[in-house]
Design an enzyme around this catalytic site. Sequence first.
Site, short mmCIF file in Angstrom:
data_model
loop_
_atom_site.label_atom_id
_atom_site.label_comp_id
_atom_site.label_asym_id
_atom_site.label_seq_id
_atom_site.Cartn_x
_atom_site.Cartn_y
_atom_site.Cartn_z
N LYS A 1 0.83 -1.21 0.00
CA LYS A 1 0.00 0.00 0.00
C LYS A 1 0.86 1.27 0.00
N THR B 1 4.66 -12.71 14.98
CA THR B 1 5.66 -12.16 15.89
C THR B 1 5.64 -12.86 17.24
N ASP B 2 6.78 -12.83 17.92
CA ASP B 2 6.84 -13.39 19.28
C ASP B 2 5.99 -12.58 20.26
N GLU B 3 5.61 -11.35 19.85
CA GLU B 3 4.84 -10.49 20.78
C GLU B 3 3.47 -11.07 21.08
N TYR C 1 -1.04 -3.50 18.95
CA TYR C 1 -0.30 -4.15 17.86
C TYR C 1 -0.28 -5.67 18.05
N LYS D 1 -2.03 -8.77 15.84
CA LYS D 1 -1.27 -9.87 15.23
C LYS D 1 -1.78 -11.22 15.76
N LYS E 1 12.16 2.52 14.69
CA LYS E 1 12.44 1.38 15.57
C LYS E 1 13.78 1.56 16.28
N LEU E 2 13.94 0.86 17.41
CA LEU E 2 15.07 1.14 18.31
C LEU E 2 16.43 1.27 17.62
N PRO F 1 16.70 8.56 23.03
CA PRO F 1 15.60 8.40 24.00
C PRO F 1 15.41 6.94 24.43
N TYR G 1 13.59 4.29 26.77
CA TYR G 1 12.36 4.20 27.57
C TYR G 1 12.66 3.61 28.95
N ARG H 1 7.25 3.30 27.78
CA ARG H 1 6.12 2.92 26.91
C ARG H 1 5.01 2.36 27.80
P1 NAD Z 1 7.35 -2.42 8.22
O1 NAD Z 1 6.45 -1.53 8.98
O2 NAD Z 1 8.77 -2.04 7.98
O3 NAD Z 1 6.71 -2.72 6.78
C1 NAD Z 1 5.35 -2.96 6.58
C2 NAD Z 1 5.04 -2.85 5.09
O4 NAD Z 1 3.66 -3.20 4.90
C3 NAD Z 1 5.23 -1.45 4.52
O5 NAD Z 1 5.89 -1.51 3.27
C4 NAD Z 1 3.81 -0.93 4.35
O6 NAD Z 1 3.66 0.01 3.30
C5 NAD Z 1 3.07 -2.21 4.06
N1 NAD Z 1 1.63 -2.13 4.40
C6 NAD Z 1 1.08 -1.65 5.54
N2 NAD Z 1 -0.26 -1.71 5.46
C7 NAD Z 1 -0.56 -2.28 4.28
C8 NAD Z 1 -1.78 -2.63 3.64
N3 NAD Z 1 -2.96 -2.40 4.22
N4 NAD Z 1 -1.72 -3.20 2.41
C9 NAD Z 1 -0.53 -3.42 1.81
N5 NAD Z 1 0.65 -3.10 2.36
C10 NAD Z 1 0.64 -2.54 3.59
O7 NAD Z 1 7.24 -3.82 8.97
P2 NAD Z 1 8.35 -4.97 9.15
O8 NAD Z 1 9.16 -4.67 10.35
O9 NAD Z 1 9.01 -5.24 7.86
O10 NAD Z 1 7.42 -6.21 9.54
C11 NAD Z 1 6.93 -7.09 8.53
C12 NAD Z 1 6.11 -8.18 9.20
O11 NAD Z 1 6.91 -8.90 10.11
C13 NAD Z 1 4.93 -7.65 10.00
O12 NAD Z 1 3.83 -8.51 9.80
C14 NAD Z 1 5.40 -7.70 11.45
O13 NAD Z 1 4.31 -7.90 12.32
C15 NAD Z 1 6.31 -8.92 11.40
N6 NAD Z 1 7.42 -8.95 12.38
C16 NAD Z 1 8.30 -7.90 12.46
C17 NAD Z 1 9.37 -7.99 13.34
C18 NAD Z 1 10.39 -6.89 13.45
O14 NAD Z 1 11.28 -6.97 14.30
N7 NAD Z 1 10.34 -5.84 12.61
C19 NAD Z 1 9.55 -9.13 14.12
C20 NAD Z 1 8.63 -10.19 14.00
C21 NAD Z 1 7.58 -10.08 13.12
O1 TDX Z 2 12.93 5.29 21.04
C1 TDX Z 2 12.86 4.14 21.53
N1 TDX Z 2 13.40 3.91 22.76
C2 TDX Z 2 13.33 2.69 23.38
O2 TDX Z 2 13.81 2.53 24.51
C3 TDX Z 2 12.24 3.02 20.83
C4 TDX Z 2 11.65 3.22 19.46
C5 TDX Z 2 12.18 1.81 21.47
N2 TDX Z 2 12.69 1.63 22.72
C6 TDX Z 2 12.61 0.31 23.36
C7 TDX Z 2 11.22 -0.31 23.38
C8 TDX Z 2 11.51 -1.79 23.27
O3 TDX Z 2 11.75 -2.34 24.56
O4 TDX Z 2 13.39 -0.57 22.56
C9 TDX Z 2 12.79 -1.87 22.45
C10 TDX Z 2 12.56 -2.20 20.99
O5 TDX Z 2 11.55 -1.31 20.53
P1 TDX Z 2 11.01 -1.37 19.01
O6 TDX Z 2 12.16 -1.23 18.09
O7 TDX Z 2 9.86 -0.42 18.92
O8 TDX Z 2 10.53 -2.88 18.88
P2 TDX Z 2 9.48 -3.78 19.73
O9 TDX Z 2 8.48 -2.96 20.44
O10 TDX Z 2 10.28 -4.77 20.53
O11 TDX Z 2 8.73 -4.54 18.50
C11 TDX Z 2 9.48 -5.05 17.39
O12 TDX Z 2 9.69 -6.43 17.50
C12 TDX Z 2 8.59 -7.28 17.32
C13 TDX Z 2 8.79 -4.74 16.06
O13 TDX Z 2 8.57 -3.35 15.94
C14 TDX Z 2 7.51 -5.52 15.92
O14 TDX Z 2 6.92 -5.27 14.64
C15 TDX Z 2 7.82 -6.98 16.06
O15 TDX Z 2 6.65 -7.75 16.03
#
Ligand code: NAD
Ligand code: TDX
Length: 339
Positions: free
Chosen positions: A34, A125-127, A153, A157, A192-193, A208, A210, A276
């Site tokens: 999207k 996700t593990d969350e 979130y 999921k 993200k962090l 920053p 948390y 958070r």
């Molecule tokens: P991201 O936010 O970087 O990317 C998400 C993508 O999905 C973007 O390109 C966005 O444009 C697209 N999108 C959002 N809404 C949409 C819609 N309605 N239709 C079509 N496209 C859409 O996310 P990510 O970190 O790459 O995560 C990808 C997947 O992996 C997610 O399902 C997330 O829950 C899962 N996941 C992420 C992590 C992590 O650490 N990032 C860990 C475990 C699982």
């Molecule tokens: O500015 C920050 N300061 C901070 O202390 C941010 C953005 C995060 N944090 C902390 C919060 C979490 O304990 O760092 C840790 C990691 O945060 P995020 O990067 O937001 O990840 P998290 O909340 O753990 O979730 C991620 O992992 C699981 C992904 O965003 C999810 O999509 C995935 O499912």
Amino acid sequence: MTIIVTGGAGFIGGNFIHYHLKAHPEDRVVCIDKLTYAGNLSTLAPVKDNRNFRFYKLDICDREGVYKLFEEEKPDAVINFAAESHVDRSIENPEIFLQTNIIGTATMMDACRKYGNIRYHQVSTDEVYGDLPLDRPDLFFTEETPIHTSSPYSSSKAGADLLVLAYHRTYGLPVTISRCSNNYGPYHFPEKLIPLMIANCLNDKPLPVYGEGLNVRDWLYVEDHCKAIDLIVRKGRIGEVYNVGGHNEMKNIDIVKLIIKELGKDETLITYVTDRKGHDLRYAIDPTKIHNELGWLPETKFADGIKKTIRWYLDNKSWWEEIISGEYQNYYDKMYSNR
Ligand code: NAD
Ligand code: TDX
């Protein structure tokens, strides 16, 4: 084989497409995205001219558009990465998380049912397991751990995961689910962090953290996650859930200090900010099942992966500088000023 990858302009989906086109040059990869704030076409620039790659700007909730795409592309498998993925944004505005993560998942699975019971993989996700206490390092999430979510979130999921399993049981849709720990690597969106800390460090801005920074996350290099998904799609048992993680637990504050050190900056940049809401304490995956059944093991050690990642952000400044100079500034001010 033709594979539809949703969310391929995002972090993990983008890395998956790069990996897949190299690992399986005989396959066609059709990306639908999207292009929300988190989607970047520049992430797909390296593959845009590959003749086995096609991109469609499409919302996974757009039933008509999705059905039309299935008729045109006749996919053999769908891997659903598309999601709203940031916990902090879900706390501010849950609704879009329910829409994309739950309704979008149902729409993609309905298309799979309609066009020939197509193989479907859900990237979860593990969350969904909630969190573990900080003082019980003996505890890990297994596939049997009850679903017990904390944030809008993770609840969205978890809702999607339950629907996926229901489509398998009710309609016999050939599904699998992977539940991975925190990923890091190239093309990670700077909200993200890890990328946020790298970008702020490079710009000498406050970092920053948390609460007290004592929360623990289990970090996996993104390419290892991509390999796990590829294995599950090809060899995983239908109807099964596979946890993915590499036993690499770290406190947030230690990650931040490591990034500061690698970039030659000073720890005075660290700013402790309000925690958070509902902040999960610790995530830790037990990957025994995917190891025993599919032989998967992570290949990149954190010490190497974080260096590669920092190098990538140094070498690809234009990718993230463009992101943080736009709408992202408003988000950042809203989330972090006066926090
Ligand atoms: P991201 O936010 O970087 O990317 C998400 C993508 O999905 C973007 O390109 C966005 O444009 C697209 N999108 C959002 N809404 C949409 C819609 N309605 N239709 C079509 N496209 C859409 O996310 P990510 O970190 O790459 O995560 C990808 C997947 O992996 C997610 O399902 C997330 O829950 C899962 N996941 C992420 C992590 C992590 O650490 N990032 C860990 C475990 C699982
Ligand atoms: O500015 C920050 N300061 C901070 O202390 C941010 C953005 C995060 N944090 C902390 C919060 C979490 O304990 O760092 C840790 C990691 O945060 P995020 O990067 O937001 O990840 P998290 O909340 O753990 O979730 C991620 O992992 C699981 C992904 O965003 C999810 O999509 C995935 O499912």
